[in-house]
Design a protein around this motif. Structure first.
Motif, PDB file in Angstrom:
ATOM      1  N   TYR A  82       0.800  -1.221   0.000  1.00 22.22           N
ATOM      2  CA  TYR A  82       0.000   0.000   0.000  1.00 22.22           C
ATOM      3  C   TYR A  82       0.834   1.273   0.000  1.00 22.22           C
ATOM      4  CZ  TYR A  82       0.753   1.305   4.902  1.00 22.22           C
ATOM      5  OH  TYR A  82       1.308   1.720   6.092  1.00 22.22           O
ATOM      6  N   ARG A  83       2.077   1.214   0.472  1.00 18.94           N
ATOM      7  CA  ARG A  83       2.902   2.420   0.511  1.00 18.94           C
ATOM      8  C   ARG A  83       3.365   2.842  -0.884  1.00 18.94           C
ATOM      9  NH1 ARG A  83       4.609   3.869   5.604  1.00 18.94           N
ATOM     10  NH2 ARG A  83       4.298   2.311   7.240  1.00 18.94           N
ATOM     11  N   ASP A  84       3.478   1.886  -1.792  1.00 18.56           N
ATOM     12  CA  ASP A  84       4.081   2.163  -3.092  1.00 18.56           C
ATOM     13  C   ASP A  84       3.086   2.233  -4.243  1.00 18.56           C
ATOM     14  OD1 ASP A  84       6.640   2.040  -1.865  1.00 18.56           O
ATOM     15  OD2 ASP A  84       6.557  -0.151  -1.984  1.00 18.56           O
ATOM     16  N   ASP A  85       1.837   1.882  -3.988  1.00 26.25           N
ATOM     17  CA  ASP A  85       0.888   1.803  -5.093  1.00 26.25           C
ATOM     18  C   ASP A  85      -0.482   2.286  -4.624  1.00 26.25           C
ATOM     19  OD1 ASP A  85      -1.132   0.669  -6.947  1.00 26.25           O
ATOM     20  OD2 ASP A  85       0.617  -0.211  -7.903  1.00 26.25           O
ATOM     21  N   GLU A  86      -1.025   3.288  -5.313  1.00 21.36           N
ATOM     22  CA  GLU A  86      -2.308   3.865  -4.920  1.00 21.36           C
ATOM     23  C   GLU A  86      -3.453   2.860  -5.034  1.00 21.36           C
ATOM     24  OE1 GLU A  86      -3.049   7.283  -3.708  1.00 21.36           O
ATOM     25  OE2 GLU A  86      -1.006   6.640  -3.210  1.00 21.36           O
ATOM     26  N   ARG A  87      -3.309   1.893  -5.908  1.00 21.38           N
ATOM     27  CA  ARG A  87      -4.366   0.892  -6.035  1.00 21.38           C
ATOM     28  C   ARG A  87      -4.507   0.083  -4.759  1.00 21.38           C
ATOM     29  NH1 ARG A  87      -2.209  -1.812 -11.484  1.00 21.38           N
ATOM     30  NH2 ARG A  87      -0.319  -1.614 -10.228  1.00 21.38           N
ATOM     31  N   PHE A  88      -3.370  -0.322  -4.189  1.00 20.59           N
ATOM     32  CA  PHE A  88      -3.424  -1.098  -2.959  1.00 20.59           C
ATOM     33  C   PHE A  88      -3.761  -0.222  -1.756  1.00 20.59           C
ATOM     34  CE2 PHE A  88      -0.921  -3.858  -5.742  1.00 20.59           C
ATOM     35  CZ  PHE A  88      -1.629  -5.040  -5.594  1.00 20.59           C
ATOM     36  N   ARG A  89      -3.368   1.036  -1.793  1.00 21.76           N
ATOM     37  CA  ARG A  89      -3.800   1.952  -0.739  1.00 21.76           C
ATOM     38  C   ARG A  89      -5.328   2.099  -0.778  1.00 21.76           C
ATOM     39  NH1 ARG A  89      -0.778   5.933   1.771  1.00 21.76           N
ATOM     40  NH2 ARG A  89       0.797   5.823   0.115  1.00 21.76           N
ATOM     41  N   PHE A  90      -5.857   2.193  -1.976  1.00 22.01           N
ATOM     42  CA  PHE A  90      -7.306   2.285  -2.167  1.00 22.01           C
ATOM     43  C   PHE A  90      -8.000   1.052  -1.576  1.00 22.01           C
ATOM     44  CE2 PHE A  90     -11.047   1.513  -4.931  1.00 22.01           C
ATOM     45  CZ  PHE A  90     -11.737   2.711  -4.759  1.00 22.01           C
ATOM     46  N   LEU A  91      -7.498  -0.133  -1.908  1.00 26.24           N
ATOM     47  CA  LEU A  91      -8.098  -1.364  -1.398  1.00 26.24           C
ATOM     48  C   LEU A  91      -7.946  -1.478   0.109  1.00 26.24           C
ATOM     49  CD1 LEU A  91      -6.981  -3.880  -4.179  1.00 26.24           C
ATOM     50  CD2 LEU A  91      -9.262  -2.913  -3.823  1.00 26.24           C
TER      51      LEU A  91
END
Length: 494
Positions: free
Chosen positions: A290-299
């Motif tokens: 999640y720290r490196d990718d907005e998609r995983f931060r979103f999820l």
């Protein structure tokens, strides 16, 4: 004002397992998606015909006959959906369930669309398959309950929220309206506000949206959608809100550690043993990236608020196993996107296959007469026998407009109301029933007391009559029967 477009950082295939979301669809992709949708819908539709109506489903059917903008148990969405389907197709069990079946299909398409936008077309197909084979989500697409529409609108809000963050201006108010519809299904869906707001507020990159009209239009749209529910609660002493804070334990508490352990173990039952393992892997992948990718931060933000709230509630045995459902939708999408990066893909395929087998087995056992589910079948269908006996005995107590049935629980009252198709008044000393069939209306009248549990509740009902006669017994299954006590001169509940 120029609205910024937030683009997710590009990830190599080795990192995310993602193909280009904007690329052309692979050959056969459309046929594969159509097969997933058609087969899963057909299976759930067939099960909707075979499984007898359950207590809560009958209760929501009763709601649909007394439509309001709110109820003491939940917001009105499920009642409105049942009212729509039964007015179109009649008061049969399949008619009560047709909306959850259709919503299960819509949810499949939505989770496909979101996983495809976040990762790839292949990830979309995987997400659609996993969503359909996990028992709890498959049940949501059959049984009439607030969780069915809540999952659909939750996914819709996720999809529209992501589209808004990609620069689709119209998607902001649409996402807000979808979030409002989530709460119109279940107040617990209010966690969606934390998911939407938290993702924006916790990231400097996303906080730029606060300088645009988008988030405020979303808030306004959500408020408009929720306004009828708020209006109803204002006029009914905040009944829905107060009920949301009265949560009973779902198991006998054995201590904080034991309570949490049992709750976690229940997830392996509701979402299949190996299937839940895939979801855990998906959540772990979200946390790792999640720290490196907005998609995983979103999820992460679409899972964390609900998971944290449910886990905290499980310490005191206040969280039921299906409460994690909305959060685990993000886990499905993450697992679908990370699938190609995991080395144990044979185990992943086995997890999906075993979950599908388990789900099909449960549906067959619940819908087809068999020795293993004989008691379940007899008990749920036995209310028709009770209704027949009521139709025979009740007229002997007085004219049709002066006699009624009284039950000690909403489960029994709802099943009787459904089995008699509301042809007899049913009085229950329970939240919603008190609004549309107030006990005071029947003081001085005669009625039948329904006993299906016995104990203190039955004594309360019997003591509400001046005199109670010898009961009529209706055998339901081996060792279990429902008793109907004729009562004279109803005095009201003390």
């Amino acid at each position: 004002m120029t609205i910024p477009t937030v683009e997710p950082p590009t990830m190599r295939r080795s990192q995310a397992g993602a193909e280009s979301p904007s690329g052309a669809l692979p050959a056969g992709h459309t046929r594969a998606l159509a097969a997933i949708v058609l087969v899963s819908t057909a299976v759930r539709l067939a099960a909707s015909f075979g499984v007898p109506i359950l207590d809560d489903e009958a209760h929501y059917w009763v709601w649909s006959k007394h439509l309001m903008w709110g109820f003491p148990d939940h917001p009105p969405m499920i009642a409105g959906l049942v009212a729509l389907s039964t007015r179109l197709f009649g008061d049969s069990v399949p008619a009560v369930r047709i909306m959850p079946v259709l919503l299960g299909t819509v949810s499949t398409l939505l989770i496909y669309a979101l996983a495809r936008r976040l990762f790839s077309p292949a990830a979309g197909l995987r997400a659609a398959v996993v969503f359909q084979v996990l028992p709890a989500f498959a049940a949501n697409g059959i049984m009439t309950a607030p969780d069915a529409p809540m999952a659909t609108f939750w996914l819709l809000a996720m999809l529209l929220g992501w589209m808004a963050l990609q620069g689709k201006r119209w998607a902001w108010p649409a996402a807000g309206a979808a979030a409002g519809l989530v709460v119109q299904c279940k107040l617990a869906g209010g966690a969606i506000v934390l998911s939407l707001a938290g993702f924006i507020l916790a990231s400097a990159l996303q906080r730029r949206w606060l300088r645009t009209p988008g988030p405020y239009l979303a808030t306004l749209a959500g408020a408009v959608v929720l306004s009828p529910l708020v209006w109803w609660n204002v006029h009914y002493d905040w009944a829905t809100v107060k009920r949301a804070f009265v949560v009973k334990t779902w198991i006998h508490p054995i201590g904080p550690v034991g309570n949490v352990a049992i709750f976690v173990a229940s997830q392996f039952v509701y979402f299949a043993p190996l299937g839940f393992g895939v979801l855990i892997a998906g959540l772990m992948g979200v946390v790792a990236r999640y720290r490196d990718d907005e998609r995983f931060r979103f999820l992460l933000w679409w899972a964390a608020p609900t998971l944290i709230a449910v886990l905290l509630a499980s310490v005191r045995s206040l969280a039921k196993p299906h409460y994690t459902g909305p959060a685990l939708l993000a886990a499905i999408i993450a697992a679908a996107g990370l699938w190609e990066t995991w080395s144990a893909r044979r185990l992943l395929r086995a997890a999906v296959a075993s979950s599908a087998v388990l789900t099909l087995t449960v549906l067959v056992l619940a819908s087809v007469p068999n020795p293993l589910a004989e008691d379940f079948q007899k008990e749920t269908r036995g209310w028709q026998e009770v209704a027949s006996q009521i139709a025979t005995v009740l007229p002997t107590l007085g004219p049709p407009d002066s006699v009624f049935v009284v039950a000690e629980t909403y489960q029994a009252g709802s099943q009787i109301a459904f089995a008699t198709k509301n042809s007899v008044p049913v009085v229950v000393p329970f939240r919603g029933f008190l609004l549309w069939e107030p006990p005071a209306k029947w003081i001085g009248r005669s009625g039948l007391v329904v006993d299906h549990l016995g104990g203190d509740r039955l004594q309360r009902l019997i003591s509400a009559f001046e005199r109670v006669g010898t009961p009529y017994a209706v055998p339901i299954r081996s060792g279990y029967r429902v008793l109907l006590y004729p009562g004279t001169n109803f005095l009201g509940f003390r």
